[in-house]
Design a protein around this motif. Structure first.
Motif, PDB file in Angstrom:
ATOM      1  N   GLN B 350      10.207  12.238  -0.393  1.00 13.53           N
ATOM      2  CA  GLN B 350      10.516  13.415   0.424  1.00 13.53           C
ATOM      3  C   GLN B 350       9.304  14.302   0.658  1.00 13.53           C
ATOM      4  O   GLN B 350       8.933  14.585   1.786  1.00 13.53           O
ATOM      5  N   VAL B 351       8.699  14.731  -0.435  1.00 15.82           N
ATOM      6  CA  VAL B 351       7.681  15.774  -0.307  1.00 15.82           C
ATOM      7  C   VAL B 351       6.428  15.245   0.387  1.00 15.82           C
ATOM      8  O   VAL B 351       5.944  15.834   1.353  1.00 15.82           O
ATOM      9  N   LEU B 352       5.912  14.092  -0.097  1.00 14.75           N
ATOM     10  CA  LEU B 352       4.678  13.574   0.499  1.00 14.75           C
ATOM     11  C   LEU B 352       4.835  13.231   1.978  1.00 14.75           C
ATOM     12  O   LEU B 352       4.007  13.643   2.784  1.00 14.75           O
ATOM     13  N   PRO B 353       5.877  12.475   2.359  1.00 18.02           N
ATOM     14  CA  PRO B 353       6.006  12.194   3.795  1.00 18.02           C
ATOM     15  C   PRO B 353       6.088  13.467   4.623  1.00 18.02           C
ATOM     16  O   PRO B 353       5.490  13.539   5.697  1.00 18.02           O
ATOM     17  N   ALA B 354       6.782  14.471   4.119  1.00 16.05           N
ATOM     18  CA  ALA B 354       6.906  15.701   4.902  1.00 16.05           C
ATOM     19  C   ALA B 354       5.578  16.436   4.972  1.00 16.05           C
ATOM     20  O   ALA B 354       5.280  17.106   5.953  1.00 16.05           O
ATOM     21  N   ALA B 355       4.767  16.315   3.918  1.00 19.02           N
ATOM     22  CA  ALA B 355       3.508  17.061   3.886  1.00 19.02           C
ATOM     23  C   ALA B 355       2.350  16.286   4.501  1.00 19.02           C
ATOM     24  O   ALA B 355       1.283  16.845   4.745  1.00 19.02           O
TER      25      ALA B 355
END
Ligand code: ADP
Ligand code: MG
Lengths: 279, 448
Positions: B350-355
């Motif tokens: 979640q976090v890495l793809p979004a960032a």
């Protein structure tokens, strides 16, 4: 078992095997600040339990106690015991990941992942290691049907979850939660960001879901508690002043079948709150 | 009085006047900036093309009936043998030798041409004991036709730009220039020449303005930036993930974070000294490639330079990646944890793809900073002149900005034009990178 605990369980005649979760003398701290003090209560199985009370009395905090979401907050600490399946969820050998897999959560603001509808629902099963496309397809269909969203999105599962309306997003979040077949679903004011029609749909959905799941819902809307819940817990804010400093915390005031809480409250405080809001 | 109509009107006029004064000021500030940029570009473009008069030291027609381009390697070799027999050994040293210049004088053919082509029976003979014809054979066996042609043109024909003119002179005074060129250089060849051209970009560096090229420096920059990008991306994103997602809020982690922010303000030349001490010297065994069996270099390699630049941009990259991670709404993290995801599952799914778009934007912008860095690389040991194109992490290197600096410092004025061409090439790369960063940011900036 504390004396108070027994009185709550017995006063309401909830047989032991009908109790999903039991909280014993739970206090929650944010750093040095005790937000919730000494709560003992039970969550009855396959029922909807509503948490009501003024803002800041610790409803959300208490809800997050049940699936250890408070662990994610720096400095938050829980005292007391939360018994689920004969085990204390706060025992040191319990992994919060496992707790959250059994006790799911729906949040106040719909928070679909920035992914397709399909991937939103498949997220939980994939976390558990399910890769088989056929199985995932079945789970997605069953979950969307379970959350009464299937008919609206079945032709377009590739669409982003964020492209849905608010009410649809919240039902997507519910579908995503039931995709991993939890035991208990915690909902923190799930309708507060929705319009009345979307709210009504979610309320209907909750009445259907309670056949299979135990539901705990925080709500600031007392009609909603009356309409949908079987049991109601009323929390209130307590204050004392020590050395000119005001100390506040939240406490469980009354916990009983919803009818009793609203028609014949045991505590004066409850009666005041209900009439103040209702009347 | 607050409602007094007359004084309100009066004040309003004043208020509006202040507004327009500051608006004018801001406009003028912008205008000055634009003018300066325009002046810079005009200046560079003015230098980068114009009339050039070429004079050959030896006319190609006197060397051979056929055009030099059509001659074979052997024929070109014969030209060298006839004209400069003693220099063949120098060419072997400059272009083919595997040993250092000190050892070269005594070295055997086998040592000098290790891994290259030579008759096995010559292996133990010192190079200087071979006949010129034999030396010549070694030369063209190991060079292709284009390389041999370059040797002949550069060393025998030696076309030099005898005089060059700027773009604006060339445009507005072309008749004067033609007349002047005809008088001063009757044998000269007057051409309109853009110093920035494909040949310039693809030729290796030489010591003559007419034949030099940017390829050596471009390759150096390319190798260094690639290694820098990969290293800094892995370390920077790793550190940012640790600080944002794992580290708890205690004094140690806070101290680390403050330190990282301060490191971003350290002058780059200091990183150069760090790189020299740590990468080029202390870790010289690794950065020179000695532990991997490379023998002909010291620690002042592409790898040392790349690691130095990686350390240099790391603080900026970490801070930027932290901001990108922080911009991912916490509701997404909560949602993921609430589904029973572990911390790593939440971060990676979640976090890495979004960032990622935010992180990549930062990476690209710090790349464009690294491309322009000169000072730390001079300290780490960029070579001021290298004859061999860098071809890997253990090569000696120079980079485009250093090459530009070298060229502007040469007494021959023609090199100013060469430098201008290189500047345009570098600006183009920088603009391209920035454009990619902007596109990434706009394309993937999400509303949650
Ligand atoms: N993350 C947190 N850090 C510190 N204090 C918090 C945090 N979350 C809630 N609180 C405090 O705990 C108390 C109870 O909050 P909450 O459970 O959100 O109440 P409710 O949901 O009933 O409005 C409030 O005083 C609130 O300020
Ligand atoms: Mg709340």
């Amino acid at each position: 078992m504390s004396v108070e605990q027994q009185t709550i369980g017995m006063a309401m005649d909830i047989p032991h095997n009908q109790i999903a979760i039991e909280a014993k003398n739970v206090s929650v701290y944010y750093g040095d600040y005790r937000a919730v003090k000494d709560v003992s209560m039970v969550i009855p199985r396959h029922k909807i339990t509503a948490f009501i009370g003024p803002s800041g009395c610790g409803k959300s905090t208490m809800l997050r106690v049940f699936n250890r979401m408070n662990d994610l907050i720096d400095g938050a600490r829980v005292e007391g015991e939360v018994i689920y399946n004969g085990q204390n969820l706060y025992d040191h050998h319990i992994d919060p990941v496992e707790v959250r897999r059994r006790i799911g959560m729906v949040f106040q603001k719909p928070n679909p992942f920035p992914k397709s509808i399909f991937d939103n629902i498949a997220y939980g099963p994939r976390l558990l290691g399910i890769r088989d496309k056929q199985t995932l397809n079945e789970i997605v269909e069953r979950s969307l049907k379970g959350a009464a969203l299937w008919e609206e999105v079945k032709t377009n599962l590739k669409k982003s979850g964020l492209a849905l309306s608010g009410g649809q997003q919240q039902r997507l979040c519910i579908a995503r939660t039931i995709a991993i077949e939890p035991d208990v679903i915690l909902m923190d004011e799930p309708c507060s960001a929705l319009d009345p029609i979307a709210t009504q749909r979610i309320e209907e959905l909750m009445r259907e879901l309670v056949e299979h799941y135990t539901i705990v819902i925080v709500t600031h809307n007392m009609q909603q508690a009356v309409r949908i819940s079987d049991y109601t817990a009323f929390f209130n804010i307590r204050k004392i002043t020590v050395d000119h400093r005001e100390i506040r915390w939240g406490e469980l005031v009354e916990f009983a079948p919803t009818e009793d809480v609203f028609n014949s409250p045991r505590e004066q405080e409850t009666a005041d709150y209900i009439s103040g809001r209702f009347g | 009085m607050i409602n007094d109509d007359k004084s309100f009107k009066k004040r309003l006029a004043r208020r509006n006047m202040y507004g327009s004064i500051s608006a004018t000021f801001f406009f003028v500030a912008n205008l000055i900036g634009l003018l300066l940029i325009a002046a810079l570009f005009l200046h560079i473009i003015n230098q980068s093309m114009g009339y050039v008069v070429y004079v050959n030291r030896v006319e190609p027609e006197t060397l051979s009936e056929r055009p030099l381009e059509d001659l074979s390697e052997e024929e070109l070799g014969q030209l060298i043998l006839q004209n400069q027999p003693a220099r063949i050994r120098v060419y072997i040293r400059d272009y083919l030798s595997r040993v250092s210049n000190d050892e070269f004088a005594e070295a055997t053919v086998g040592a000098i041409l290790r891994g290259r082509e030579y008759p096995p029976e010559w292996g133990n003979i010192p190079l200087r004991d071979l006949e010129h014809e034999q030396q010549l054979e070694l030369l063209y066996r190991n060079m292709n036709q284009r390389q041999m042609l370059n040797l002949v043109v550069e060393n025998i024909v030696q076309p030099t730009a005898a005089k060059s003119w700027r773009l604006f002179e060339s445009l507005f005074h072309s008749d004067d220039i033609k007349q002047q060129a005809a008088e001063e250089f009757p044998n000269g060849d007057l051409k309109f020449h853009s110093w920035l051209n494909w040949d310039f970009l693809t030729r290796s560096v030489t010591s003559s303005a007419t034949t030099t090229g940017l390829k050596t420096a471009l390759l150096g920059s390319f190798w260094i930036i690639s290694i820098t990008a990969v290293t800094a991306l892995i370390l920077g994103v790793g550190a940012a993930i640790y600080l944002e997602e794992y580290a708890s809020d205690n004094w140690l982690n806070r101290a680390i974070e403050i330190n990282i922010r301060n490191l971003a303000a350290v002058p780059s030349v200091i990183y150069g000294m760090l790189g020299l001490a740590v990468f080029a010297r202390a870790l010289g065994e690794i950065t020179s490639g000695a532990v991997f069996g490379v023998t002909d270099s010291n620690g002042r390699t592409v790898l040392s330079a790349a690691l130095t630049l990686a350390i240099l941009i790391l603080p900026i990259l970490i801070v930027n990646a932290q901001e990108a991670l922080r911009a991912v709404p916490s509701s997404i993290r909560e949602g993921s944890y609430g589904m029973g995801a572990t911390r790593w599952q939440t971060v990676s799914r979640q976090v890495l793809p979004a960032a990622l778009p935010g992180i990549m934007t930062g990476v690209i912008l710090s790349m464009s900073r690294a491309i322009g860095e000169t000072a730390p690389l001079l300290v780490v040991g960029a070579s001021t002149f290298i004859g061999i194109d860098p071809n890997g992490p253990f090569s000696k290197f120079t980079v485009v900005p250093i090459q530009i600096y070298e060229w502007t410092n040469l007494p021959d004025q023609t090199f100013k034009s060469v430098a201008a061409a290189a500047i345009i090439a570098m600006l183009f790369v920088l603009l391209l990178l920035n454009a990619i960063a902007i596109i990434l940011r706009n394309r993937y900036s999400r509303s949650f």
